[in-house]
Structures are given as structure tokens and as C-alpha cells.
Enzyme design. Structure first.
Site, PDB file in Angstrom:
ATOM      1  NE  ARG A 161      39.335  36.925  39.799  1.00 39.66           N
ATOM      2  CZ  ARG A 161      39.017  37.685  39.026  1.00 39.66           C
ATOM      3  NH1 ARG A 161      39.292  38.395  38.827  1.00 39.66           N
ATOM      4  NH2 ARG A 161      37.615  36.686  38.595  1.00 39.66           N
TER       5      ARG A 161
ATOM      6  CB  SER B  72      39.533  24.524  41.301  1.00 33.92           C
ATOM      7  OG  SER B  72      39.846  24.936  40.076  1.00 33.92           O
TER       8      SER B  72
END
Length: 213
Positions: free
Chosen positions: A96, A99
């Protein structure tokens, strides 16, 4: 008078084909050697670096790949995907991550760099004339900030390397976080999604930087 060449046309064609084949083989060999050289450099540099982060406990595990125009050059996994169950990271491990616009944007910028369209030392204002911060925070607080003039303009490299002095405005650990939100005219960064890109950048340029670029 020069005597006619005893070589038949078949021999000439065969020689030309052999020469072309040898040239192609040399080009392929050169490409493979460059790829091996890149793989060796990455293995010797990036490999130990990633391992050191895991061994130091900074990261539980890593998975990395390096590609060039010919495809995958190098890959490595190290550490654990599940510390409690001692499950190692594999190439199929799902992470996971956030950005992801940053590496994609930097990749596109580096492609422009390779084409000679931009330079890392170019000031950002060359491409965004309305983005030109003037001040840097050096003391005080958000209500009474002490500022100094910007020593030099923010460059493309500064944006890539997080050395621009810009702050997210969301962590609240520095007065410039609050000043950035004030400049943007919002209470949280999530509210900026309603702003046009040009408006956001123009407002951001009025906020003092957290440090000199």
C-alpha cells in the site's frame, strides 16, 4: 587495363550479408554488455543500500526493480512482508503506497531532461512565471513570523529532491504549515482540490518557505 574481379555476384552478396550480420551481432553484444554493466552497478550500489535499511530496522522489507528501454535490468526483494508471521517479501507482494504522482512526474521530467528540453538547474519560474516565492521563514511563529529574502530561486532539481523549502501544510509541526494554509485560503489541504491549478500555484508562491532552497 584492370582485370575484371573474379568474385561472383553471389560471393559479393554473401560477403555483404556476413558483414551486416557481424555488425548486428556486435551491436547486440554492445547492448548486452551495457545492460550487464548497468545491472552490475545497480547490484553493487542500490542492492546493499536497500539491504542496509532493512537490516537497520528502518523498513521491514523492500522490493525494487530497475528498467531501461530494453526491459527489466535488475530486481531484488529483501526482508519481510509480515514480521509477526515471518513471511518474506516476494516479487508478488502487494504494497500500500501513497504519493505516486511524484515518481511519475519525475519520470516524465527526466524524459524531458534526456531530450534537452529542461535542465535540473532551471528555475521553476521559467515554466511557471507566476510561481516565484520571495521569503523564507527564519523565526517567530505563524502570527508573528520573521522572514528573510529568498537567496535563490527554486529549481527543478529542488522539486525532485524535496529541497525547495515548500511544506505540505498538513503536519502542523512548523509555523509555515499554518502560513501555507493561510496563503492558500483553506483550512485543510483537502480543500485545495476545488482550486484551479494556476490559482493554487499563485497562492502557494505567497507563502514563506520553510527553509532556503
Amino acid at each position: 587495363m584492370a582485370s575484371p574481379c573474379p568474385c561472383s555476384s553471389v560471393t559479393v552478396l554473401a560477403t555483404a550479408a556476413a558483414t551486416a550480420g557481424a555488425a548486428a551481432a556486435l551491436v547486440a553484444l554492445y547492448a548486452r554488455s551495457k545492460q550487464r554493466s548497468l545491472r552490475d552497478r545497480v547490484e553493487q550500489g542500490l542492492g546493499p543500500f536497500l539491504e542496509s535499511w532493512v537490516e537497520a530496522g528502518a523498513l521491514p522489507g523492500v522490493s525494487a526493480c530497475v528498467f531501461n528501454s530494453t526491459g527489466e535490468v535488475w530486481s531484488k526483494t529483501h526482508g519481510m512482508m509480515d514480521l509477526a508471521r515471518r513471511k518474506p517479501v516476494t516479487e508478488e507482494t502487494i504494497f500500500r503506497i501513497y504519493s505516486m504522482t511524484k515518481p511519475v512526474t519525475c519520470l516524465c521530467a527526466l524524459q524531458l531532461l534526456e531530450r534537452g528540453l529542461i535542465r535540473l538547474e532551471d528555475p521553476v519560474s521559467r515554466f511557471l512565471p507566476y510561481f516565484s516565492p520571495k521569503h523564507v521563514f527564519v523565526g517567530g511563529d505563524a502570527a508573528h513570523p520573521v522572514l528573510e529574502p529568498l537567496a535563490r530561486e527554486i529549481t527543478v532539481l529542488d522539486l525532485m529532491a524535496h529541497t525547495s523549502g515548500l511544506t505540505y501544510g498538513i503536519f502542523g509541526s512548523h509555523p509555515t504549515d499554518k502560513l501555507t494554509l493561510q496563503a492558500l485560503g483553506v483550512k485543510s489541504l483537502a480543500e485545495t482540490s476545488s482550486l484551479e491549478a494556476k490559482t493554487l500555484v499563485q497562492r502557494l508562491a505567497t507563502a514563506p518557505l520553510c527553509f532556503q532552497p
